[in-house]
Design an enzyme around this catalytic site. Structure first.
Site, PDB file in Angstrom:
ATOM      1  CG  ASP A 233     -11.239  -1.360   0.458  1.00 20.00           C
ATOM      2  OD1 ASP A 233     -11.249  -1.734  -0.739  1.00 20.00           O
ATOM      3  OD2 ASP A 233     -11.855  -0.355   0.851  1.00 20.00           O
TER       4      ASP A 233
ATOM      5  CD  GLU B 256      -6.460   1.604   0.039  1.00 20.82           C
ATOM      6  OE1 GLU B 256      -7.421   2.203  -0.485  1.00 20.82           O
ATOM      7  OE2 GLU B 256      -6.453   0.379   0.211  1.00 20.82           O
TER       8      GLU B 256
END
Length: 516
Positions: free
Chosen positions: A304, A228
């Site tokens: 995401d 991430e």
């Protein structure tokens, strides 16, 4: 679904034996269990990942009536029943709707919901599902199908059971197509956020494959870790010269991580051993030590829901605990023994490279219409022996080896040499080849037997849920049902089927052609 009681009890499992270089009576998850790091999620559309697994591998939905079917191995521990798929999907389109978890934990992968990056999603806000037929392969000569992830395609489980969270240790491996990738974010498989949004550094741990944010050596693609807000190849955020570019058609990719320790390993999935590209501490940036993994499972997208990447997935697992190199080496030997190989991407009337052809529509309204172009716009036009020579040339195409994949074809304009039919924003266009990867992929099509039983249907290689279609007189790549008007299911099979013949240009006199 399949129940696997007592998975934590290693002693009851048949484990991997390396005897004179061969794997005996084991699947990858049996091997991980024997090493004390059992699978908590196991996904494959090509084969069973336990030696006794015989339940469904994946579910299909077909376009003709919306019916679904589960596809299981041909036998316990074996290769998927591609014959059952081919029968179910005959003369229609099919999508992969569920990729089942083989561990018994219920960690199935389904259509990814909306997330922080809502790019290119369908009318319901979800990512697209993969074509059931976009990635055919063979395993020791037996046909199977992988998961072809085109941009805007993705699978997810935000309520997974037993996967690693916080700083807990885990291992991941996947078998991928080493030639199918791009420079976008993010073709991932692994651990991600449970709300489909970016919740901060260290909230993911997934295998990434491609060229986005490249920090390895050479031109890529690379195996990296999506942790991430960064694709990492080592603790050094500036890069890792030991993370080598991949050149194999089939790739084994491995990421594993625990408290301030992680590794990248990989190799050719058809031969040889694994290489270790990195093994050491977590990245030297804030938020990655300790990790804050959330435990959702993703395929083909970022945490995401970044969904503009592409790739092909054949099999993969997530484990509890940090697997040893010896365990992973045994898994690699098992993968090699599975015998992955390529197979034909085309069907229907066989095309001959460098031949000149024309393509006639078969929809009842339009049986005297042929695929042609007016400037850059692909359309259908009525053509007969009395048509002008200019129009005949505009409806004639030279078959070339696929610019984006040599197993399929590209179609060069007869009257505009160097220009090819390509798709752009789902429209078919005739444009000059600029030599880019994107142009090559957009101009590559894989003919199949006509979906209405006539001629051929031209499936896009890069978006295999989409086919050449004439709609209101214009050319598109269309899906059988979808968010656009040209995706209408009405007359779909007719509109995407074309009879192939010698080109209209061949009826023009040599003298006229010489002047052209």
């Amino acid at each position: 679904m399949f129940s696997r009681p007592g998975i934590e009890c290693v002693s009851i499992f048949t484990f991997s034996l390396i005897v004179m270089g061969s794997i005996v009576n084991a699947g990858p998850c049996d091997i991980y269990s024997s090493g004390g790091t059992p699978c908590v999620a196991a996904h494959s559309t090509t084969r069973a990942l336990y030696d006794d697994y015989s339940d469904a591998l994946y579910q299909l939905s077909r376009g003709s009536d919306g019916a679904t079917v589960d596809i299981a191995p041909l036998s316990a521990g074996g290769v998927a029943n591609a014959t059952a798929q081919d029968s179910f999907c005959a003369n229609t389109t099919c999508l992969m709707t569920i990729i089942y978890d083989q561990t018994g934990s219920g960690n199935h992968l389904t259509q990814a919901p909306p997330g922080g990056e809502a790019v290119g999603q369908d009318a319901n806000g979800n990512d697209y599902l993969a074509s059931a037929t976009g990635a055919p392969v063979t395993l020791n000569g037996t046909k199977a199908y992988g998961v072809f992830i085109a941009p805007y395609t993705g699978y997810r489980n935000n309520n997974a059971n037993g996967t690693a969270t916080a700083d807990a240790a885990e291992g991941l491996y996947a078998v991928l197509d080493g030639t199918h990738y791009n420079e976008n974010c993010c073709f991932d498989y692994g651990n991600a956020e449970t709300n489909s949004h970016d919740t901060g550094n260290g909230h993911m741990e997934a295998i990434y494959f491609g060229k986005f944010g490249g920090s390895g050596s050479g031109a890529g693609p690379w195996i990296m870790a999506d942790l991430e807000n960064g694709l990492f190849s080592s603790a050094d955020t500036s890069g890792n010269p030991a993370d080598l570019s991949i050149s194999s058609r089939f790739v084994t990719a491995i990421i594993k991580g625990g408290p301030n320790q992680w590794a990248i390993r990989g190799g050719d999935a058809t031969s040889g051993s694994l290489s270790t590209y990195y093994s050491g501490p977590r990245p030297n940036a804030s938020g990655y030590n300790p990790m804050s993994k959330e435990g959702a499972i993703i395929l083909g997208i970022g945490g995401d829901n970044s969904d503009t990447a592409q790739g092909t997935f054949y099999e993969g697992v997530m484990t509890s605990g940090y697997p040893s190199n010896e365990t992973e080496d045994a898994v690699q030997a098992n993968v090699v023994a599975a015998g992955y190989s390529t197979t034909s991407l085309t069907g229907g009337l066989e095309l001959t490279v460098n031949s000149s052809i024309s393509l006639r529509a078969t929809t009842p309204c339009c049986t005297t219409n042929f695929i042609a172009h007016s400037g850059p716009t692909v359309n259908i036009q009525v053509i007969s022996s009395t048509s002008s020579d200019t129009l005949k040339q505009q409806a004639s195409w030279t078959v070339r080896t696929g610019l984006g994949n040599s197993a399929c074809f590209s179609f060069e304009s007869n009257d505009s040499p160097g220009s090819f039919i390509r798709h752009s924003n789902y429209e078919l266009m005739v444009e000059a080849n600029d030599g880019s990867q994107l142009f090559g992929e957009d101009s590559t099509f894989c003919p199949q037997a006509g979906l209405n039983g006539q001629g051929n249907s031209m499936r896009s290689w890069s978006y295999p849920t989409r086919w050449w279609r004439h709609y209101n007189g214009l050319g598109y790549i269309a899906s059988n049902g979808g968010p656009h008007d040209f995706d209408s299911a009405e007359l779909f099979n007719d509109d995407v089927s074309f009879v192939i013949s010698a080109s209209w240009a061949s009826t023009i006199s040599d003298e006229i052609l010489a002047k052209a």
